[in-house]
Design a protein around this motif. Sequence first.
Motif, PDB file in Angstrom:
ATOM      1  N   ALA A 257       0.859  -1.182   0.000  1.00 44.37           N
ATOM      2  CA  ALA A 257       0.000   0.000   0.000  1.00 44.37           C
ATOM      3  C   ALA A 257       0.896   1.233   0.000  1.00 44.37           C
ATOM      4  O   ALA A 257       1.966   1.229   0.607  1.00 44.37           O
ATOM      5  CB  ALA A 257      -0.915   0.018   1.223  1.00 44.37           C
ATOM      6  N   VAL A 258       0.441   2.274  -0.679  1.00 46.88           N
ATOM      7  CA  VAL A 258       1.195   3.517  -0.773  1.00 46.88           C
ATOM      8  C   VAL A 258       0.475   4.584   0.038  1.00 46.88           C
ATOM      9  O   VAL A 258      -0.736   4.790  -0.119  1.00 46.88           O
ATOM     10  CB  VAL A 258       1.324   3.981  -2.236  1.00 46.88           C
ATOM     11  CG1 VAL A 258       2.071   5.314  -2.319  1.00 46.88           C
ATOM     12  CG2 VAL A 258       2.034   2.916  -3.069  1.00 46.88           C
ATOM     13  N   LEU A 259       1.210   5.253   0.927  1.00 43.70           N
ATOM     14  CA  LEU A 259       0.660   6.367   1.693  1.00 43.70           C
ATOM     15  C   LEU A 259       0.866   7.649   0.891  1.00 43.70           C
ATOM     16  O   LEU A 259       2.001   8.083   0.669  1.00 43.70           O
ATOM     17  CB  LEU A 259       1.351   6.470   3.060  1.00 43.70           C
ATOM     18  CG  LEU A 259       0.804   7.518   4.031  1.00 43.70           C
ATOM     19  CD1 LEU A 259      -0.669   7.272   4.346  1.00 43.70           C
ATOM     20  CD2 LEU A 259       1.620   7.520   5.327  1.00 43.70           C
ATOM     21  N   LEU A 260      -0.247   8.215   0.419  1.00 41.25           N
ATOM     22  CA  LEU A 260      -0.193   9.439  -0.386  1.00 41.25           C
ATOM     23  C   LEU A 260      -0.467  10.646   0.505  1.00 41.25           C
ATOM     24  O   LEU A 260      -1.573  10.778   1.033  1.00 41.25           O
ATOM     25  CB  LEU A 260      -1.256   9.406  -1.489  1.00 41.25           C
ATOM     26  CG  LEU A 260      -1.164   8.359  -2.587  1.00 41.25           C
ATOM     27  CD1 LEU A 260      -2.358   8.509  -3.527  1.00 41.25           C
ATOM     28  CD2 LEU A 260       0.143   8.494  -3.356  1.00 41.25           C
ATOM     29  N   PRO A 261       0.473  11.561   0.690  1.00 40.40           N
ATOM     30  CA  PRO A 261       0.207  12.745   1.517  1.00 40.40           C
ATOM     31  C   PRO A 261      -0.761  13.689   0.800  1.00 40.40           C
ATOM     32  O   PRO A 261      -0.457  14.213  -0.279  1.00 40.40           O
ATOM     33  CB  PRO A 261       1.593  13.384   1.675  1.00 40.40           C
ATOM     34  CG  PRO A 261       2.573  12.332   1.272  1.00 40.40           C
ATOM     35  CD  PRO A 261       1.870  11.492   0.247  1.00 40.40           C
ATOM     36  N   ALA A 262      -1.924  13.904   1.387  1.00 38.88           N
ATOM     37  CA  ALA A 262      -2.913  14.793   0.772  1.00 38.88           C
ATOM     38  C   ALA A 262      -2.367  16.210   0.603  1.00 38.88           C
ATOM     39  O   ALA A 262      -2.779  16.932  -0.316  1.00 38.88           O
ATOM     40  CB  ALA A 262      -4.184  14.820   1.613  1.00 38.88           C
ATOM     41  N   LEU A 263      -1.447  16.600   1.464  1.00 33.94           N
ATOM     42  CA  LEU A 263      -0.876  17.943   1.364  1.00 33.94           C
ATOM     43  C   LEU A 263      -0.024  18.109   0.107  1.00 33.94           C
ATOM     44  O   LEU A 263       0.340  19.236  -0.255  1.00 33.94           O
ATOM     45  CB  LEU A 263      -0.040  18.263   2.607  1.00 33.94           C
ATOM     46  CG  LEU A 263      -0.820  18.299   3.920  1.00 33.94           C
ATOM     47  CD1 LEU A 263       0.115  18.552   5.103  1.00 33.94           C
ATOM     48  CD2 LEU A 263      -1.906  19.363   3.882  1.00 33.94           C
ATOM     49  N   ASP A 264       0.277  17.005  -0.575  1.00 31.14           N
ATOM     50  CA  ASP A 264       1.028  17.096  -1.828  1.00 31.14           C
ATOM     51  C   ASP A 264       0.140  17.435  -3.021  1.00 31.14           C
ATOM     52  O   ASP A 264       0.652  17.865  -4.061  1.00 31.14           O
ATOM     53  CB  ASP A 264       1.748  15.768  -2.125  1.00 31.14           C
ATOM     54  CG  ASP A 264       2.962  15.551  -1.225  1.00 31.14           C
ATOM     55  OD1 ASP A 264       3.310  16.464  -0.458  1.00 31.14           O
ATOM     56  OD2 ASP A 264       3.553  14.452  -1.306  1.00 31.14           O
ATOM     57  N   PHE A 265      -1.178  17.206  -2.893  1.00 33.18           N
ATOM     58  CA  PHE A 265      -2.022  17.405  -4.085  1.00 33.18           C
ATOM     59  C   PHE A 265      -3.347  18.113  -3.836  1.00 33.18           C
ATOM     60  O   PHE A 265      -3.948  18.639  -4.780  1.00 33.18           O
ATOM     61  CB  PHE A 265      -2.284  16.068  -4.795  1.00 33.18           C
ATOM     62  CG  PHE A 265      -2.930  15.021  -3.938  1.00 33.18           C
ATOM     63  CD1 PHE A 265      -4.297  14.956  -3.786  1.00 33.18           C
ATOM     64  CD2 PHE A 265      -2.147  14.067  -3.286  1.00 33.18           C
ATOM     65  CE1 PHE A 265      -4.891  13.984  -3.005  1.00 33.18           C
ATOM     66  CE2 PHE A 265      -2.726  13.087  -2.506  1.00 33.18           C
ATOM     67  CZ  PHE A 265      -4.097  13.039  -2.362  1.00 33.18           C
ATOM     68  N   MET A 266      -3.838  18.174  -2.614  1.00 30.50           N
ATOM     69  CA  MET A 266      -5.098  18.862  -2.349  1.00 30.50           C
ATOM     70  C   MET A 266      -4.834  20.358  -2.203  1.00 30.50           C
ATOM     71  O   MET A 266      -4.048  20.776  -1.347  1.00 30.50           O
ATOM     72  CB  MET A 266      -5.761  18.307  -1.097  1.00 30.50           C
ATOM     73  CG  MET A 266      -6.232  16.872  -1.230  1.00 30.50           C
ATOM     74  SD  MET A 266      -7.467  16.611  -2.532  1.00 30.50           S
ATOM     75  CE  MET A 266      -8.850  17.542  -1.887  1.00 30.50           C
ATOM     76  N   ARG A 267      -5.495  21.176  -3.032  1.00 30.02           N
ATOM     77  CA  ARG A 267      -5.234  22.614  -3.079  1.00 30.02           C
ATOM     78  C   ARG A 267      -6.532  23.424  -3.075  1.00 30.02           C
ATOM     79  O   ARG A 267      -7.551  23.012  -3.633  1.00 30.02           O
ATOM     80  CB  ARG A 267      -4.469  22.975  -4.361  1.00 30.02           C
ATOM     81  CG  ARG A 267      -3.023  22.522  -4.395  1.00 30.02           C
ATOM     82  CD  ARG A 267      -2.163  23.309  -3.393  1.00 30.02           C
ATOM     83  NE  ARG A 267      -0.762  22.959  -3.523  1.00 30.02           N
ATOM     84  CZ  ARG A 267      -0.172  21.943  -2.915  1.00 30.02           C
ATOM     85  NH1 ARG A 267      -0.901  21.132  -2.161  1.00 30.02           N
ATOM     86  NH2 ARG A 267       1.114  21.710  -3.065  1.00 30.02           N
ATOM     87  N   LEU A 268      -6.453  24.603  -2.453  1.00 33.04           N
ATOM     88  CA  LEU A 268      -7.508  25.611  -2.565  1.00 33.04           C
ATOM     89  C   LEU A 268      -7.036  26.706  -3.509  1.00 33.04           C
ATOM     90  O   LEU A 268      -5.834  26.929  -3.680  1.00 33.04           O
ATOM     91  CB  LEU A 268      -7.815  26.218  -1.198  1.00 33.04           C
ATOM     92  CG  LEU A 268      -8.277  25.262  -0.094  1.00 33.04           C
ATOM     93  CD1 LEU A 268      -8.528  26.043   1.198  1.00 33.04           C
ATOM     94  CD2 LEU A 268      -9.528  24.508  -0.507  1.00 33.04           C
ATOM     95  N   ASP A 269      -7.999  27.412  -4.108  1.00 33.19           N
ATOM     96  CA  ASP A 269      -7.636  28.549  -4.948  1.00 33.19           C
ATOM     97  C   ASP A 269      -7.676  29.837  -4.124  1.00 33.19           C
ATOM     98  O   ASP A 269      -7.863  29.795  -2.896  1.00 33.19           O
ATOM     99  CB  ASP A 269      -8.543  28.631  -6.176  1.00 33.19           C
ATOM    100  CG  ASP A 269     -10.019  28.809  -5.815  1.00 33.19           C
ATOM    101  OD1 ASP A 269     -10.331  29.275  -4.693  1.00 33.19           O
ATOM    102  OD2 ASP A 269     -10.884  28.478  -6.658  1.00 33.19           O
TER     103      ASP A 269
END
Length: 441
Positions: free
Chosen positions: A140-152
């Motif tokens: 399983a791969v732990l994907l850091p949401a802070l790497d891709f979740m963005r606000l405008d």
Amino acid sequence: MKILKFGGTSVGSAQRMREVAELIHAPHLQRRIVVLSAMSGTTNALVEIGQLLYAGDASTATARIEALRQRYHEVARELLPEAAVAEQAIQDLDHHFDTLLGLTAAPLSADGERVILAQGELLSTLLVHRYVTQVLGRPAVLLPALDFMRLDVDEEPDAPAIRELLATTLAPHAAQALFITQGYICRSAQGSIDNLKRGGSDYSASLIGAAVGAEEIQIWTDIDGLHNNDPRIVQGTYPIRELSFDEAAELAYFGAKILHPSSILPAAKHGIPVRLLNTMQPEAPGTIISSRTGAEAIKAVAAKDGITAINVKSSRMLLAHGFLRSLFEIFERYRTSIDMITTSEVAVSLTIDDATRLPQILEELRRFGSVVVDENQSIICLVGNLEQDAHGSANRAFAALKDIPVRMISYGGSPNNISILVSTTDKTRALQALNAGLFRG
């Protein structure tokens, strides 16, 4: 690709985490991204820590942090039976608690508060990922949401940026089938840690599903789908098997707690079905939300509390063009949304659910005429496919409420919604009466 989101109660203990780990490895599942909330109770504890630091009470905040740390140490040792694995996980957990402790040394800023609130999801995903990979021995791969979740810049999700960044994050793992990431948390347009507000993990799942063009988005909670009425108030409710996107959005906005109001929008835009499932009863069919709708005219009832009704009566309104625009501009200036509205020749009644700017709004409204305010109101929302109402379901609803004082009715503005305003003191009676009148034969 499927998206599977699990709420706080679903990962609320070591045993629950084990159950989630089995669900996400069910043999029929293909490539999937698992989105996790914080363990139940964690976000409330983090909010309290932030409030204590804002109040300057660093010593009590420190005690709360240490109590939370102890809870997570206990969960880690229960979840990870091999001592060396548990101790390594505890060291990694402690990095997050040290981050919290570091914020007690100076007055708390808004950025610091958002860092505090982000820790819950980071902790839960760390534990579940560690259990899957080191106890079950599954990749399983732990994907850091802070790497891709963005606000405008408007503090709304930046869908194009999320799509591009997530594709970049996934690219090195083309051979992997299971990914685990955090719900709720993101970065602002300036790159600082931010969030999608309470309940935002559902929203994260829908945004991620839209970004990858998912086949389906699953929202796993502790109830077997979206019910036809509030099971906390009304006996004998049942899960609705099928809803359209519009129907589900109405129910979520008007009080159905199982679903975050914004979470339907990205899925609806891309035509991705959303399935609501029960972690405690995974075999239950739950509720499927899609572009399809059934034949039932009224499928469900929900209620939203904390409503303020405002009536403005003015002779200036009679035959006057531009009056309503001037009225609405007041609410726009104070960034206050209107839920319901009814009009007559000389009066307007409307409702708001945010009374933060009510004194300023009322001051301006009184320039138009007399103003009457009713607080402690509730909107009861009847949702379904009203275009199919060939059997008088709306009439049955109004007949069921014959003994309930009704303040306002909004009917006809949407083919999916009838909204009725009552005093909150009458809400329980109204929901029970509607249940008897609409869903019991």
